[in-house]
Design an enzyme around this catalytic site. Structure first.
Site, short mmCIF file in Angstrom:
data_model
loop_
_atom_site.label_atom_id
_atom_site.label_comp_id
_atom_site.label_asym_id
_atom_site.label_seq_id
_atom_site.Cartn_x
_atom_site.Cartn_y
_atom_site.Cartn_z
N ARG A 65 0.92 -1.23 -0.03
CA ARG A 65 0.13 0.02 -0.06
C ARG A 65 0.86 1.22 -0.11
O ARG A 65 1.91 1.37 0.61
CB ARG A 65 -1.00 0.03 1.28
CG ARG A 65 -1.65 1.12 1.39
CD ARG A 65 -2.38 1.61 2.79
NE ARG A 65 -1.53 1.86 3.73
CZ ARG A 65 -0.97 3.00 3.77
NH1 ARG A 65 -1.31 4.10 3.02
NH2 ARG A 65 -0.39 3.27 5.09
N VAL A 66 0.40 2.35 -0.72
CA VAL A 66 1.00 3.64 -0.75
C VAL A 66 -0.20 4.70 -0.48
O VAL A 66 -1.34 4.21 -0.59
CB VAL A 66 1.63 4.11 -1.86
CG1 VAL A 66 3.05 3.17 -2.05
CG2 VAL A 66 0.85 3.77 -3.22
N SER A 67 0.01 5.69 -0.03
CA SER A 67 -0.95 6.76 0.23
C SER A 67 -1.64 7.49 -0.87
O SER A 67 -2.83 7.84 -0.97
CB SER A 67 -0.65 7.78 1.37
OG SER A 67 -0.22 7.02 2.63
N SER A 68 -0.87 7.68 -1.99
CA SER A 68 -1.31 8.46 -2.99
C SER A 68 -0.73 7.80 -4.45
O SER A 68 0.34 7.12 -4.25
CB SER A 68 -1.09 9.84 -2.85
OG SER A 68 0.23 10.15 -2.95
N GLN A 71 2.85 8.21 -5.09
CA GLN A 71 3.88 7.24 -4.73
C GLN A 71 3.70 5.92 -5.48
O GLN A 71 4.31 4.99 -4.86
CB GLN A 71 3.46 7.05 -3.05
CG GLN A 71 3.93 8.27 -2.30
CD GLN A 71 3.30 8.14 -1.05
OE1 GLN A 71 2.14 7.44 -0.72
NE2 GLN A 71 4.04 8.47 0.17
#
Length: 191
Positions: A65-68, A71
């Protein structure tokens, strides 16, 4: 919600005598509840799962997972690492805040855990899975799938003050981003 079944079905599946079943009940080896009429109902599914007799093919999962979307390169690095080191594991990817508990991939992972399909979940860092609620997700995986979570890189031990400070900053960042996003949307709508 657990499915409780009658004694006859339990005896057929476990191939035991009814007195053996009662002894199992007395020792707390099998969960039982009584109906209003006094009949016993057994949680056979839980017994089979807890004793590795459920015959479900369990999977290893790599969660990335990444936040946005900015990324995406980091997400690709996580996926590359997982594919190299855990080639037989299924990879679930998410792009979204670690505070958001309604991410598509996370919900898929939780449903798989509830269905008893997970042997192990691998994440690069603890907060890749969730910023808050990690222990709850871990409990769901352990309770329903008898699985575990493996964290590849553990952060250095933080003092409680450092941990709270980091958490508050993360929460503030999420809400500032939401506010800025709403402002941006209003400006675009005016143009």
């Amino acid at each position: 919600m657990p499915k409780y079944v009658r004694r006859k079905e339990v005896l057929e599946v476990l191939k035991v005598h009814y007195q053996t079943l009662y002894r199992m009940e007395e020792k707390g080896l099998i969960e039982v509840k009584r109906t209003n009429g006094g009949h016993r109902l057994y949680n056979l599914e839980k017994y089979l799962r807890d004793n590795g007799l459920d015959n479900k093919e369990k999977k290893g999962i790599c969660y990335c997972r990444v936040s946005s979307k900015k990324q995406i390169k980091d997400l690709n690095r996580q996926v590359e690492y997982m594919e190299k080191n855990y080639p037989e594991y299924e990879i679930i990817k998410d792009i979204g805040s670690g505070i958001n508990m309604e991410r598509k991939g996370l919900l898929q992972l939780i449903q798989m855990a509830i269905d008893g399909e997970i042997s192990e979940v691998v994440v690069t860092y603890k907060d890749r899975l969730a910023r808050f609620g990690f222990e709850l997700i871990e409990w769901i995986i352990k309770t329903y799938s008898n699985g575990q979570i493996k964290i590849i890189h553990k952060r250095e031990e933080e003092t409680p003050e450092e941990e709270i400070t980091r958490d508050i900053l993360q929460i503030m960042n999420v809400y500032v981003a939401k506010i800025n996003g709403k402002k941006s949307g209003k400006l675009k709508a005016k143009k």
